[in-house]
Write a protein that holds these residues in place. Structure first.
Motif, PDB file in Angstrom:
ATOM      1  N   ASN A 150       0.842  -1.199   0.000  1.00  0.00           N
ATOM      2  CA  ASN A 150       0.000   0.000   0.000  1.00  0.00           C
ATOM      3  C   ASN A 150       0.877   1.249   0.000  1.00  0.00           C
ATOM      4  O   ASN A 150       0.803   2.098   0.887  1.00  0.00           O
ATOM      5  CB  ASN A 150      -0.939   0.003   1.207  1.00  0.00           C
ATOM      6  CG  ASN A 150      -2.048   1.036   1.078  1.00  0.00           C
ATOM      7  OD1 ASN A 150      -2.330   1.535  -0.016  1.00  0.00           O
ATOM      8  ND2 ASN A 150      -2.666   1.382   2.200  1.00  0.00           N
TER       9      ASN A 150
ATOM     10  N   LEU B 201      -2.768  -0.603  -4.799  1.00  0.00           N
ATOM     11  CA  LEU B 201      -3.027  -1.159  -3.474  1.00  0.00           C
ATOM     12  C   LEU B 201      -2.425  -2.543  -3.295  1.00  0.00           C
ATOM     13  O   LEU B 201      -2.049  -2.931  -2.196  1.00  0.00           O
ATOM     14  CB  LEU B 201      -4.538  -1.217  -3.217  1.00  0.00           C
ATOM     15  CG  LEU B 201      -5.248   0.117  -3.004  1.00  0.00           C
ATOM     16  CD1 LEU B 201      -6.750  -0.107  -2.871  1.00  0.00           C
ATOM     17  CD2 LEU B 201      -4.707   0.821  -1.769  1.00  0.00           C
TER      18      LEU B 201
ATOM     19  N   ASP C 245       2.149  -1.498   5.894  1.00  0.00           N
ATOM     20  CA  ASP C 245       1.294  -0.543   5.182  1.00  0.00           C
ATOM     21  C   ASP C 245       1.928   0.840   5.274  1.00  0.00           C
ATOM     22  O   ASP C 245       1.957   1.455   6.338  1.00  0.00           O
ATOM     23  CB  ASP C 245      -0.096  -0.543   5.823  1.00  0.00           C
ATOM     24  CG  ASP C 245      -1.089   0.329   5.080  1.00  0.00           C
ATOM     25  OD1 ASP C 245      -0.664   1.148   4.237  1.00  0.00           O
ATOM     26  OD2 ASP C 245      -2.303   0.214   5.355  1.00  0.00           O
TER      27      ASP C 245
END
Length: 377
Positions: A198, A261, A351
């Motif tokens: 991400n 993503l 992330d």
């Protein structure tokens, strides 16, 4: 370039000490006075103080090309180098036998013409390709040097990036004639692996060009070949900062405009041991998202790396064994040889687009996964 750099399987070398003669060919020994077995140990400490050893058949491989023995007169770390060292011919032996180098369990017979009386301590050093030249080991060790003083030192202090793909294993054994002697060599490097997902391509309308994993200071370029004290005060390192302009950078991973993503990137390599930072530095490692427009590096976001409070590597509130009270000790930790620092996992990437000014990253000090270490060249 994908390299399985984290796993060095059991490597055995049987060394026979025979009568003095000219030459040191690789041959079957004749009536040896005793044998010496080299083991490159894959056991790594876990956060709970146990050990994990990879079984034969795991996906990892070893990359040793050179194994040296060095002779020290006496016992313990005060034993004195008598100037005798030799390459046991690991690569030559297996290339002649099989045409390829072993990547798992193997053994070989070797005869050395070293003659000695009294007590002798043998130092074994196993290295991956090119490391002997980069670190000039054992050639750089002077006769009369004590075992505690022997270090593997990068010769070009401006080339600390080459440490990233260098493997060094060492160990000693007190040699006794007529008996079985086992020498275990363990990593004198720490393994680093980071996996990110991400990934933002812009921050505050500025393009993200690169992900960097950096240290609080330039990388050390020397390591004692024999482990020193690690607790309660950490002394298992040599203060030897590189002179690279960006000698504190561990990894540099480019960010592409089409990252989405589901994009996952990873990188890794090796570091030589370092103490925990002291003074104003508030981290050992941190992730930086940077912009490189106009040839200028602008840091857009930073994320400090930490590990779990109470972890075996956490020296508490004493700054990694410095004796200084430190309420953020989980962010300040030493880089310890034979430990694996995993920032995220392939199945659970960090992330980088999370909410908040800081993302907590747990550092895993175990070497317990079949992770391929992606070295970014």
């Amino acid at each position: 370039m994908n390299k399985n750099l984290l796993y060095l399987f059991l490597v055995l070398v049987t060394v026979a000490f025979v009568g003095c003669s000219d030459g040191n060919d690789v041959v079957e020994p004749q009536e040896p006075a005793g044998t010496l077995t080299f083991r490159v140990n894959t056991a790594v400490e876990t956060e709970n103080g146990g050990v994990i050893t990879y079984p034969e058949g795991s996906v990892g491989t070893q990359h040793v090309t050179d194994v040296y023995i060095m002779m020290f007169i006496g016992e313990g770390d005060g034993a004195v180098y008598d100037g005798f060292a030799e390459n046991v011919g690991w690569s030559e032996y297996f290339l002649n036998q099989n045409g390829t180098l072993p990547d798992h369990l193997e053994e070989m017979k070797y005869r050395t013409d070293y003659c000695f009386e009294g007590t002798v301590t043998i130092l074994g050093i196993g290295m991956s390709k090119g490391v002997a030249a980069k670190f000039n080991i054992p050639a750089s060790v002077a006769e009369g040097t004590t075992l505690r003083e022997v270090a593997a030192s990068l010769q070009d202090l401006s080339d600390s990036r080459s440490i990233l793909s260098s493997e060094i294993f060492t160990g000693t054994v007190l040699y006794r004639k007529g008996s079985s002697n086992v020498l275990e060599m363990k990593r004198r490097m720490a393994g680093i692996m980071a996996t990110f997902g991400n990934i933002p391509t812009t921050i505050n309308d500025k393009r993200v060009d690169e992900i960097r994993l950096v240290l609080y200071a330039n990388k050390n370029t020397s390591v004692p070949v024999i482990a020193r004290q690690q607790k309660p005060y950490f002394h298992d390192y040599i203060e030897s900062p590189s002179t690279d302009p960006e000698g504190n950078v561990i990894l540099r991973i480019p960010v592409m405009p089409d990252f989405g993503l589901t994009t996952k990137v990873e990188g890794g390599g090796y570091l030589l041991p370092m103490p925990a930072p002291s003074g104003h530095k508030k981290y050992t490692m941190r992730v930086e998202l940077v912009n490189l427009e106009g040839g200028v590096c602008t840091v857009l976001k930073t994320i400090r790396v930490k590990f779990k409070a109470g972890d075996k590597l956490d020296h508490g509130q004493t700054g990694g064994g410095t004796g200084i009270i430190d309420t953020e000790s989980t962010y300040r930790f030493p880089i310890i040889a034979n430990h694996f620092y995993a920032i995220g996992r392939p199945a659970m990437p960090i992330d980088l687009n999370g909410n908040g000014a800081e993302i907590v990253i747990e550092l895993d000090p175990t070497w317990d996964g079949n992770d391929d270490l992606e070295v970014i060249e």
